[in-house]
Design a protein around this motif. Sequence first.
Motif, PDB file in Angstrom:
ATOM      1  N   HIS A  52     -18.065 -98.271 -42.648  1.00  0.00           N
ATOM      2  CA  HIS A  52     -16.781 -98.667 -42.962  1.00  0.00           C
ATOM      3  C   HIS A  52     -16.634 -99.337 -44.051  1.00  0.00           C
ATOM      4  O   HIS A  52     -15.658 -99.199 -45.082  1.00  0.00           O
ATOM      5  N   HIS A  58      -5.970-102.518 -37.657  1.00  0.00           N
ATOM      6  CA  HIS A  58      -6.768-102.383 -38.651  1.00  0.00           C
ATOM      7  C   HIS A  58      -6.574-101.176 -39.350  1.00  0.00           C
ATOM      8  O   HIS A  58      -6.791-101.121 -40.644  1.00  0.00           O
ATOM      9  N   HIS A  77     -12.511-106.442 -47.611  1.00  0.00           N
ATOM     10  CA  HIS A  77     -13.435-105.387 -48.387  1.00  0.00           C
ATOM     11  C   HIS A  77     -14.015-105.485 -49.605  1.00  0.00           C
ATOM     12  O   HIS A  77     -14.500-104.791 -50.160  1.00  0.00           O
ATOM     13  N   HIS A 122      -5.101-100.502 -43.375  1.00  0.00           N
ATOM     14  CA  HIS A 122      -5.773 -99.370 -44.269  1.00  0.00           C
ATOM     15  C   HIS A 122      -4.596 -98.609 -45.028  1.00  0.00           C
ATOM     16  O   HIS A 122      -4.987 -98.005 -45.857  1.00  0.00           O
ATOM     17  N   HIS A 182      -5.737-106.750 -46.445  1.00  0.00           N
ATOM     18  CA  HIS A 182      -7.127-106.156 -46.038  1.00  0.00           C
ATOM     19  C   HIS A 182      -8.135-105.970 -47.016  1.00  0.00           C
ATOM     20  O   HIS A 182      -9.368-105.998 -46.853  1.00  0.00           O
TER      21      HIS A 182
HETATM   22 ZN   LIG Z   1     -11.331-102.110 -42.941  1.00  0.00          ZN
END
Ligand SMILES: [Zn+2]
Length: 386
Positions: free
Chosen positions: A348, A252, A269, A256, A265
Amino acid sequence: MLMLGMMKALALTLGGAAADEGRRTCVYFGSRRDCGSGGYSRIRERERERDHPSDLWQSEGEEEQFCFYSSGEEAGSPPLPQVDGRAAERLHPHIMAANGTSDILSSAFLAVEYVDAVLPENPLQPSLKHAWGYMLDNYTKFQIATWGSLIVHEFIYFLFCLPGFLFQFLPFMQKYKIQQDKPETWEKQWTCFKMLLFNHFVIQFPLICGTYYFTEFFSIPYDWDSMPRWTSLLARCFGCAVVEDTWHYFLHRILHHRRIYKYIHKVHHEFTAPFGMQAEYAHPLETIILGAGFFIGIMIFCNHVFFLWAWVAFRLLETIDVHSGYDIPLNPLHLIPFYAGARFHDFHHMNFVGNYASTFTWWDKLLNTDNQYNKYLEKQGGKKEQ
Ligand SMILES: [Zn+2]
Ligand SMILES: [Zn+2]
């Protein structure tokens, strides 16, 4: 009684009283006096039931000492663990020689089984046994592994999403919404639902089709008699969660990285205030990359096809809970040590940086990626006090 059982189990785990000998495991070493009359007769009862006699007996003065063997998962819970390393070595030197990680793991499982032994029987057991038998009699292994897994995944996913979905219509639940300034909208939920169906049936279903071949390759049993006890299921799910959480944290974090974030990713988001259904809303490549962590634990801990479904249920429950957007009181998942929870992952999504782990908080603590979250909590605490 439960506390006593747990203490004994802990003593067994720490003492490493269990040791492998080929495929068998010494689950109890001690004397008749140590286990008391009840424990002694339980040992004898298990010997008769499971045809695993205690084949190591020795008289030491007036005391009769023995090592009770059993094989793998069938190992009975020890009646009363006694940790006496010197005596064990004297009696059976290679018991103590085989003292490594596998011993600790097998001791941990046996300790869990010990706790199970002091708990009452599950009243639903006969009905479950009947239902399981019906399934085995009427469907092939391929059908059970493929269609069974698909049904379990779809049913559990939308069942666990349901409470969070309903909360948006209940005014009294709004005080538990984490980002109260960003309510769910029909548009977002519809977009999410469409992407979910695509991911579930185009990306995940082909992977689910491999379940049967996986169980055949690793000789994973389907029968009722090999069904692990619920304590074993829980312990194995916890083991899988530790492995998955580690995989998830590092992969993860990589997703990012500013050079690749926008390609994969970014999709997950898209919504800065998450809701339960969003748990598996992700780019197909992310479903495969982060989803791999789900399978690594299975390679280590899977001992029955039912465990596969239990792990699916556990993982879905956890990921839907952390994406729910609601921090409800008395959430039993917070009984899990170091459980991250909804506030942790919500941050997050709100902040984009930090809190990368999926289930536990330890990796973020250890690598200091929760510092922004801690500062945010301090700020929130300060606002409340004013
Ligand atoms: Zn993330
Ligand atoms: Zn997320």
